[in-house]
Design a protein around this motif. Structure first.
Motif: not given
Length: 316
Positions: A204-218
């Motif tokens: 909501e603040t315009g900051t990038l958030r990432m679920q690192g392990p899930e993105v890596f597996r994808w």
């Protein structure tokens, strides 16, 4: 009585004529980043392969960096700004008052009469925009296209976020695409998986958030798959390649993909991420510019937020 529309004549193919890059002045090593996230140089290298990245200064905004990279690419191609039909900018970090970056870049380049638009496909933005440039040229809507990936990732990343702060950098990369008598840009293979978009998003603040392990597996799953499909569409095999240039997200992803594709030692694998970090839509053109002298088929693969992905084979 019916009428028949007159269509513009196109070209049988298009090709990349040159590449250019802009890397911000400030080089930031892992020690500086690690101090803010309770980490270490060894941890960052082990997780990502990254040793350093560039951070843009106040005078290095998106337009400045994009225009600088594009100017180098135009000089390399021997093309003047007045010969540019379209300017495309792939970015996910534009925060300016103007709604789009491309018209400002075109004005800065001296190509004010060119068509200009931004494309927002995050870290897959460059191959998406390259497919667009290829279609514009082959369809007769454009002659020469300047395509730029430009990002100020430091504007959208929390420097204290242990999951993202060490990964990203700033910069711009550009290519000039022109008409060709044969196909120099292969068919694009692209898609998206919006059901997984929460894995990499703005909060909501315009900051990038990432679920690192899930993105890596994808990523380690989708990159080899879409790469094989792009090779099939181009009528080539991995053994035909001269280079493999994936989005520079993480050296571990690049290494895993190269291994899955069975790339031989003759294939130059882009590893610009080591000294440049993840520069979003800028990473592929920056990596291309860092491979001078490489000739032959190069496999490009982009992937990122959305979750969007795209790949094509180009002739360098």
């Amino acid at each position: 009585m019916g009428t028949t529309l007159r269509c513009r004549p196109g070209h049988p193919g298009s090709r990349i004529l040159s590449a250019g890059t802009y890397r911000p002045r400030a080089e930031v090593g892992n020690e500086t980043v690690a101090a803010l996230i309770d980490s270490s140089d060894e941890w960052i290298r082990r997780r990502s392969g990254i040793a350093s990245r560039r951070h843009a200064g106040p005078d290095e905004d998106l337009v400045t960096m994009a225009a600088a990279a594009a100017s180098k690419a135009l000089a390399g191609a021997g093309v003047g700004p007045h010969d540019v039909s379209a300017v495309l900018v792939a970015t996910m970090t534009h925060r300016g008052r103007s709604t789009t970056v491309a018209p400002l870049v075109a004005e800065t380049l001296g190509a004010a009469g060119a068509a200009a638009m931004d494309l927002g496909a995050a870290c897959a933005g460059f191959p998406y925009a390259l497919a667009t440039a290829d279609a514009l040229i082959r369809g007769g809507a454009a002659g020469t296209v300047v395509l730029i990936g430009a990002e100020r990732m430091t504007d959208v990343v929390d420097p204290r976020d242990r999951g993202t702060a060490f990964l990203f950098g700033d910069g711009a990369g550009a290519v000039v695409v022109g008409p060709a008598e044969t196909c120099g840009i292969g068919p694009v293979v692209w898609g998206a998986d919006g059901a997984k978009s929460e894995m990499l998003r703005y909060d909501e603040t315009g900051t990038l958030r990432m679920q690192g392990p899930e993105v890596f597996r994808w990523a380690t799953s989708i990159v080899p798959e879409v790469a094989r499909r792009a090779l099939d569409e181009a009528g080539l095999t991995a053994s035909d390649l001269a280079a493999f240039v994936p989005h520079q997200a993480n050296l571990r992803i690049t290494t895993a993909a190269a291994r899955a594709l069975g790339l031989g030692p003759h294939v130059r694998v882009a590893t610009d991420v080591v000294t440049n970090g993840n520069t979003g839509a800028a990473s592929i053109p920056q990596a291309l510019a860092a491979l001078p002298g490489v000739k032959g088929p190069a496999l490009l693969v982009g992937f990122g937020a959305g979750l969007a992905y795209a790949a094509q084979v180009v002739d360098l």
